[in-house]
Structures are given as C-alpha cells and as structure tokens.
Design an enzyme around this catalytic site. Structure first.
Site, short mmCIF file in Angstrom:
data_model
loop_
_atom_site.label_atom_id
_atom_site.label_comp_id
_atom_site.label_asym_id
_atom_site.label_seq_id
_atom_site.Cartn_x
_atom_site.Cartn_y
_atom_site.Cartn_z
N ASP A 111 28.02 -30.52 5.93
CA ASP A 111 28.45 -30.61 4.53
C ASP A 111 29.76 -31.10 4.43
O ASP A 111 30.21 -31.26 3.30
CB ASP A 111 28.00 -29.50 3.88
N HIS A 380 33.82 -25.05 2.87
CA HIS A 380 34.09 -26.40 2.81
C HIS A 380 34.00 -26.48 1.14
O HIS A 380 34.22 -27.51 0.76
CB HIS A 380 32.76 -27.42 3.40
#
Length: 975
Positions: A111, A380
């Site tokens: 991701d 993230h």
C-alpha cells in the site's frame, strides 16, 4: 487513516482477529496472513481470550497463520527516515519473537505510494527471503506486465549489491484486492462479509453490501468469474503459480461468512479441473514464494533505481504527500531524534549506575511510549499527511506525550528525582517556541545540553530569554561565547545563542544569569533596510551588501533585498544564487479538471511569484549574522506571508568550527496560505546542472533524478521526496540542501532546485469530503534547511556529518534555582566534561545504542522450547542486553578515504560503558543470529546457482570490519 485506532479496533479490527482465529480452527485447509502488529498487539493484550491465544500458537506452528513484514505498521517508503523504518520493524519483530518465537521472512508492502530502493535492502538485512510491492507507476506496471517482468531480483544498494539483494514481486494491475466487480451481481464481488460499519458493528451481523451467498444456482458463475481472472493474471507471470489475494482494506471482520463461501467455491473449482484447467488452494505469502522458488527459474537483476514518484493516471501524480501536513512531518522527526537521544542517555545511565535510585522499569516504559508513537506515525497514512485531521491529532498527541515522557526521564536522570522536586521545576523544550527561561531577576537559570551523536560537536544552541544583558558560564565558571539579539519570532523576548562544544554522548551544564557588571554576551546590532519593490528594481546600478564568515561571502542585492550570490572563500568560487517564493495554483472543482489533495499534486500551470516587495533586516554580532527577509504581496501590505531567516556563524579561535562555518542555515516562515495554493522556495543558480537533481532515499542513499518530459502533468511527475538531502551540481561545484523534515523537491529548470514547503487545499471530490481529506491546513510552518556550497569533494566530506548534526541536534533542558548556584546530583557528573564514552570515526554512525528490554533468549532453540513449554520469561525486562547498530555512511568509491572499510574493536569502542564480556552479531531487527541466518539465493544470469546465502562476514574476538553502506547489529553484554 480516517478513524482513531480505538474506533477501528471497535468497528472491525478486533473482530478480524477474533473471527479469523475461530474460523481457521474449523478447517485444516484454511489460512490467513497478518501484517501490522499495532492492531494485533492491542487485540492480543485486551481482547483475545486464553482459548484464542492457545489457538494462535497452534496456527502459527502449523503455518496456517503467517505474520508477514511483522513491523508495528506497514511503513511509508517515500518520506520516512531509515532509522524510523528500522525502529518500527524492530518493535514489531521483538514482540513476535518474544511471544511466539516466529520471525517474518516475507514482505507484503502493498500500500505505500511508490517503492523506495532502501526497502529491499532493509528487508534483506532483516532476514527476509522475498519482497512484495504493488503501487508503482501505472504506465511502467502495464509495460512490465505485458513483458512478464513483474518479478526480479532487486539489488537496492549499489555498494551491498548481491550481498543484500532480494527477490521482488510486483502485484499486477488488480493490486492487493480481490476484483470487486462481478458480471452477474451489482454487489461487492467476492466480499461476502460486506463493508465494515462504523462506529458500531451491526448487532444482527448483517453488514452493508454483502455479496450474494454461494448457492447451487450461482456457484458456476462465481467459479467462471474467478477462473477467468486467474487466467488473465497468469499470462503476466513466468511461472504457472498465480498469487490471488483474497481480501482488501477492512475485510475479514466477519470471517465465518467469508470462509464458508470461499470453501464452497474452491472445492467446486478443484472438482471441475477438467473444465477449468486450474487448481486452487488456500495459501500464505510464504507458500507462494516457496512455490516460485522451487521452479528454479533464472531471474533478471534490477539495480538500485527505485519506483518513485508514483502515478495512477496521467493527471494523478502522488507527489503532494511529500509535503502534506508539514508540521506533523516535523514533529515526527523531532520525536525520532529525541528518542535516539533518550535511548543512548538511558543506556549510559544504566551501565554506569546499576544500583540507581531511578526505577528502571518505569524509565523503560517512558521510552517505550515514544518508541510506540514514533513507530505508529511511520504508517503510510501517518507521516505522509494523508489522514483526516482528527487522526493527525491522534498521531500528534501520542508523539507529544511520548516526548514529554522521555524529557521527564532525561531530566530526572540529570537532576536526580528528589533534587528536581525540591529545587522547583525542571522543564524542557519540545516545541522550540516553549524553550524559554523564566525572567525573574534573582534567579540562576541553567541549561543542560546533551549531545546524542558519538562524535564531538561544536554548535550554537538558541534559547529564548527576557533580558538583553546576559552572561553564560560553564561548569568550571568560565565565560562562554554568546550572542543575544532581538527575537525573530517574538517582540517581547530575545534570542540568546550559546556556543557549545560537547563530546559525543555527553552533556554539559551552562549557567545563565543576568549581568552584574561582568563580561556580557555580544549584542547583535540590527539594521533595517527599506522595503524594495522587486518588480521595478533598478537593474543598472547594483548595490551589493556583503555578509561574510570564514567560509562564505554572501551578497544581497540592495535593489531587491534578495540574495545575489555566494562565494566559497577557500576556492574563491562564486555562484550566482537567488531565492524566491512561488505558489502553484491548483483547482478545487472536479468538474473543471484534475485536483490536488492530501495525496496528489496537480498544478494548473507554472508556479507564480508571490511577492512584489521584500523587506530586509540584518542583525550582526561577533558570532553570527542573521539576515531576515520579509516577503510582502505588495509595497504597501501590512503583513508578510513569507519570511526567511538566514544565519551565518563565525567561530572564535580555539573551537572546531568546520561544520558550523560551512553551513548557511535557513529557517522559513510560511503561511497561513490562501486556499488551493502550494508554496515552494525556488533557488536559482548559474550552475549548468542539465536539470539533473539528486535526492536521498530515506536518509540512506542517493538517487539520481534526471528531468523527464511527459505528455501530461510534467511538473508534478518531476517531484521527488527529499527526506534529508537534495543537491544540484555542475562539473565542479555542488549546492547541497539538508532538511530536518521531509519535503517534495524538484528541478524545473537548469540550475534550479525548488522545495515545496507547505500546502493548503480544498476540493469537492465526494470521496475527499466524506473522509475529510481535503487538507485545509491553515497553519504557519517553520521548516529549517541548511545550505552547503562547495567543490564536490568538500561537500562529500561535509554532508553526511552535517545531515546527522541537523537530524540529531543537541537536546536542551532547563532548570531554575533561586539563590544558590545549581548543584547537579553528580550521577553522571564525571561524564559531563570529560571525554566521550563512545566515539566512532567520521565515516561511521552509531545508528542505535539502546536497552530494548526484550526477555527472549538469543539462542533460537532455547527460545522456541521455552515457548512450547509455556515458560517464557515473565516479569522484569532485561536490562543486561544492549542493542548496538553501526552504519557505514559512505558508498563504495564515493570518497578516496571515507569510502574505505573500517575496522572496529567493539571492546575498546565500548569501554566507556564497562567491560564487554559477550558480543553476538544479529540480523537487523535482532531476531536472528547472523551465523544461522541463511537467506534464499535466487538464480540470476550473473549467479546461475540457486542456494542459501550467508551474507555477512562475522566478527571474531570483538573485531569487526564495517564495509561501505553496511548496517551491523549486535547484542552486547557487559561484566
């Protein structure tokens, strides 16, 4: 991302682990992979029953539950520092090894928005056998897919090359989710558990958008759809094994519905192999990589080029997040640097004072609170600035709380618990704005300054004071060079600059007192120049104002009040150099075209200069000169929107001023911005750079960034992340920028480098509005950048140590005592003036010196046995094991001297901490003994034989040779 940790735990995350563990126990064929330890640990500690725990042990042993990556979070790859990536990985791995005796061996980095070349090296050093990524440029992925090049052996580090290479798999265009659309139904594809419901899970177990259950009437349709997708994917890979990820974001919270339908479908496809030509089975990532590895194919090698930036469509360049939420990025890095200081400080204390009055367990808990907060924000959707405002506040609160804990710990060690209470408050600066000293006339104030680096530093520390007439003395009563001047931030206080010279890993105490006719600090004299209209500047008559120290002469053009040029005095090399602020205007209406948001940068056109008038004030004294430039939208504006404070230092005789003299320090004030503006500082030079830029990869290595022209979105697609370093150069001269937080950076013209400092955006995209992801950030940000200009050879020597000096600035603590002179509790007194307890040569960095506190045995067989027998060590943490990491800062061939391998005798390196008895060399996160770590060696044209590789030459009797770019990890035990 857009819910607090606790909200996500309550709505779905806890249910994922509870229901998956229960369902795995119902079918021997079922499997599951789990990544982030932060959620798992919260479930394990607060939700899991004894039965759940027993089942988890069993499932791990059977290989049906597999932890992949195993860090606290799935960290971002673009804007994170290698130190923090290692920290969050170590934090998760320590828990997994201590609790279960397991060590993750595969990654699932699906991701993060783009892939860095530091990550494969990191995962190789941690003992992984294969790496998996997904988000890379859409056009590059299409090309790799077509040519069956989605798998390769990645040599992320040019210096470590094949020694730390790793097999890498790039997910195909479907990425890490099961296809969400199926032709015979308008519900959510293969997600029978539907969509997670917030804030509370539905009482009846019926979630929104649950897919049609598998029945006799539709099972053939489901099977056809699944097989068609498997075959489409199979055409993109070289082996006949297809990885088909089943799940997506926030899935498996109702695992019974999910597994029961999956079971039926898999059985049906396998029973009809003749018809479909496909067999399917539940698998972990490890199962998949084992299958590919056993095919014994020869793989292509990829060099150290990364996959940044990342675009998903022609106008969707994910380069905005390099700068989004600059304040959070800055605090995250300050927290990381304070943790680094706190770890070594506590380690020194425990080593020198084993029978101390401070409760070591409590102390370690304070450090752990900051370890957890710094690990968590590497997510993230954390440090990237892509979260909603309330989640940003959660990250900030956790960081501030952890920082306060570590400051309290350091203060209590220095001042002794009881002294601090008796003598009034000991307090510390977390924000620099709070770093003041109370102004009562009769109070002796003192400043304690700790140098967390393992080499001697000479630098200035800025303290806010209430009087102009001040003097500063060291522990021996000697006067210390200081300069005091009007504050750049406040009208009611003054800035006191103290010149400090401190050995590595040591602290010094300075006494600050109002003047009693003694020798005072130098006073900086201010000269204010008239505001200049830069649009009508007189080009004919140039009047230049020089500012000079021993290393540079900087000229300012008095027609414009802008910088004109910098001369490096040793070589007499002059570079024309001017700086201006510009703004990219961006669109906020999706009907009108592409938008910028937390993630994306989509400028309407070229950047526009923001100010028509510039004010100038020069504050000069014997030790430093500060040039204050104020940028106004026009000549008559009341308030400035931008400011630059440029500081140049002059170091008196008797001090080592090499690093101080060679940096031009700049602090910026930017904001509040107007809506849909992205603010950049553009530095233009006469260097012929051919529009080539160099940026660092996570503070670990440098990437070359040639300017690329695209059909669409060229400006945004030439932005890159600068975590610590960026530079431009011609054949002889280099201009280096060093940063204390991440920024987007680009070279939009020959001889130019621009840094994005701030963004404020709003758009009407429904998805952004629903999740409050519009980045309406009205803050003022004050980032710092150091400039170094000089011949390439000189900057090569300076920039690594300067970058570390900026990252790990001294920790400043304050105390105030009435009447008497301050007395320190003497506990580390012998350490305060004398030589450094640990000193490394200039091409090495003491990456870690800490007491992790883990209770696991470093003998693997012993650790596994004690877990099987249920005899893991409970109770107190282990204070005898010291974790040491040493990093070589240079690449092979980068410098004739500094790129050489370094021989280190660990016994003599650490003698300041005590007598070293045992040294064990470990994998990066500490869970493997390097002598038993045998990673898979994948076949390549260059290395045709497959096998196992042992990548590190181990140490013999405390002597270690550290080669360029190596990071070596040790457990050290003292007598």
């Amino acid at each position: 991302w857009f819910f607090f940790l606790q909200e996500s735990m309550h709505a779905y995350a806890a249910n994922v682990y509870t229901s998956v563990v229960e369902e795995l126990m119902k079918g021997k064929q079922r499997k599951f992979i789990a990544v982030e330890q932060e959620f798992f640990r919260l479930w394990w500690d607060a939700v899991a029953t004894d039965t759940h725990k027993k089942h988890v042990y069993q499932l791990l042993q059977e290989g049906r539950l597999e932890f992949v990556i195993g860090g606290q979070v799935m960290h971002d790859e673009a804007v994170t520092l290698i130190d923090d990536q290692i920290l969050q990985l170590t934090e998760g791995h320590g828990f997994l090894y201590e609790t279960f005796g397991v060590r993750p061996q595969f990654s699932w980095h699906v991701d993060p928005f783009g892939a860095s070349a530091t990550t494969p090296t990191l995962f190789a050093l941690a003992g992984f056998n294969a790496h998996l990524i997904s988000r890379i440029d859409y056009d590059l992925k299409a090309d790799m897919q077509k040519n069956k090049k989605l798998q390769f052996v990645w040599q992320g580090s040019p210096s470590l090359s094949e020694r730390q290479e790793i097999f890498t798999h790039v997910m195909d265009q479907y990425s890490y989710c099961t296809p969400s659309h199926i032709p015979f139904s308008n519900r959510s594809g293969f997600y029978w558990n539907g969509i997670a419901a917030f804030p509370d899970p539905p009482k009846d177990g019926v979630y929104p958008n649950m897919s049609l259950p598998v029945t006799d009437t539709n099972i053939h349709l489901y099977a056809q759809t699944m097989v068609a997708n498997i075959k489409e994917r199979a055409a993109w890979f070289q082996t006949s094994d297809v990885l088909w990820p089943w799940g997506c974001d926030k899935q498996f919270f109702n695992a019974s519905v999910q597994y029961s339908n999956m079971d039926l479908l898999l059985d049906y496809i396998n029973k009809h192999y003749d018809q479909f030509g496909v067999t399917v089975q539940y698998a972990t990532v490890g199962d998949y990589f084992h299958a590919v590895y056993s095919r014994n194919l020869t793989w292509e090698i990829r060099n150290s080029q990364d996959f940044l930036p990342y675009s998903t469509e022609p106008f969707q360049a994910w380069t905005g997040f390099y700068t989004s939420r600059s304040t959070l990025k800055g605090i995250a890095r300050r927290a990381s640097s304070l943790l680094y200081a706190g770890e070594s400080f506590f380690t020194l204390y425990v080593r020198k004072h084993p029978a101390s009055s401070i409760c070591k367990c409590e102390a370690l808990k304070k450090l752990q609170s900051l370890r957890w907060a710094v690990s968590e924000v590497q997510h993230h959707d954390g440090i990237t600035g892509t979260e909603s405002p309330k989640v940003k506040d959660m990250y900030m609160n956790n960081l501030m709380n952890g920082m306060l804990n570590v400051k309290k710990l350091m203060a209590s060690i220095i001042f002794g618990m009881n002294n601090a209470k008796r003598n009034g408050e000991v307090y510390s600066s977390i924000y620099r704005k709070d770093s003041g000293i109370p102004g009562a006339k009769d109070v002796h104030q003192y400043v304690v300054i700790y140098n967390p680096l393992s080499w001697n530093i000479t630098t200035f520390v800025k303290v806010s004071v209430s009087h102009l007439a001040m003097s500063v003395y060291d522990e021996l009563g000697h006067s210390v060079p200081t300069q005091v001047q009007s504050s750049s931030e406040s009208h009611s206080t003054y800035d006191l600059y103290i010149l400090v010279a401190i050995s590595g890993l040591s602290y010094r105490k300075y006494n600050v007192r109002p003047l009693n006719g003694e020798r005072s600090a130098f006073i900086g004299q201010s000269v204010k120049y008239k505001r200049k209209d830069i649009t009508h500047a007189d080009q004919q008559s140039q009047e230049l104002l020089p500012v000079v120290n021993n290393c540079y002469q900087v000229l300012f053009d008095q027609n414009t009040n802008l910088m004109h040029s910098i001369t490096e005095r040793a070589t007499n090399q002059t570079v024309q150099l001017t700086q201006e602020f510009l703004e990219y205007h961006v669109n906020g209406d999706v009907i009108k075209g592409p938008i910028s948001d937390n993630y994306l940068f989509a400028p309407n056109a070229s950047a526009v200069p923001v100010s028509k008038a510039v004010g100038l004030e020069v504050v000069s004294g014997n030790l430093l000169t500060e040039i204050r430039q104020y940028f106004y939208s026009n000549v008559t504006s009341q308030d400035y929107i931008y400011a630059v404070y440029t500081r140049m230092y002059t170091v008196p005789e008797g001090y080592d001023g090499k690093l101080l003299c060679h940096r031009i320090e700049q602090e910026y004030s930017v904001g509040p911005l107007e809506l849909n503006r992205e603010a950049v500082l553009r530095t233009s030079t006469n260097l012929n750079t051919k529009q080539q830029l160099y940026t660092d990869s996570n503070g670990y290595q440098i990437q070359k960034r040639p300017f690329k022209t695209y059909v669409n979105n060229t400006v945004a697609r030439n932005y890159y992340p600068m975590v610590q370093t960026a530079y431009i150069e011609d054949d002889t001269t280099r201009l280096m920028l060093l940063a204390e937080r991440a920024h987007g950076v680009s070279s939009q013209g020959n001889g130019q480098v621009e840094v994005m400092l701030h963004r404020r955006l709003w758009n009407n995209l429904q998805w952004d509005l629903n999740y409050n992801l519009t980045l309406n950030d009205s803050s003022v940000v004050r980032p710092v950048i150091w400039l170094i200009l000089g011949a390439k050879a000189l900057t090569n020597i300076l920039y690594r140590t300067s970058g570390l000096a900026l990252e790990h600035r001294p920790v400043v603590m304050f105390g105030a005592l009435s009447g008497d002179k301050p007395k320190l509790s003497g506990q580390l007194q012998q350490n305060s003036i004398h030589s450094s307890p640990v000193t490394v040569p200039p091409n090495l960095h003491l990456q870690t010196l800490s007491i992790p506190g883990w209770r696991y045995s470093s003998n693997h067989a012993e650790q596994v046995l004690s877990i099987r027998m249920g005899k893991q060590k409970q109770g107190d943490m282990d204070f005898t094991r010291v974790l040491l990491r040493i990093r070589h800062l240079y690449e092979v061939g980068e410098d004739p001297v500094l790129s050489q391998p370094v021989i280190v005798n660990l016994k003599s390196l650490l003698k300041g901490l005590g007598s070293v008895m045992v040294v064990e060399e470990r994998s990066l996160t500490g869970t493997w003994d390097v002598n038993t770590l045998k990673r898979w060696k994948w076949k390549t044209a260059r290395y045709p034989s497959k096998g196992l590789s042992n990548s590190t030459e181990t140490s013999e009797n405390y002597i270690v040779t550290v080669h360029p770019k190596e990071i070596r990890t040790f457990f050290v035990y003292f007598q």
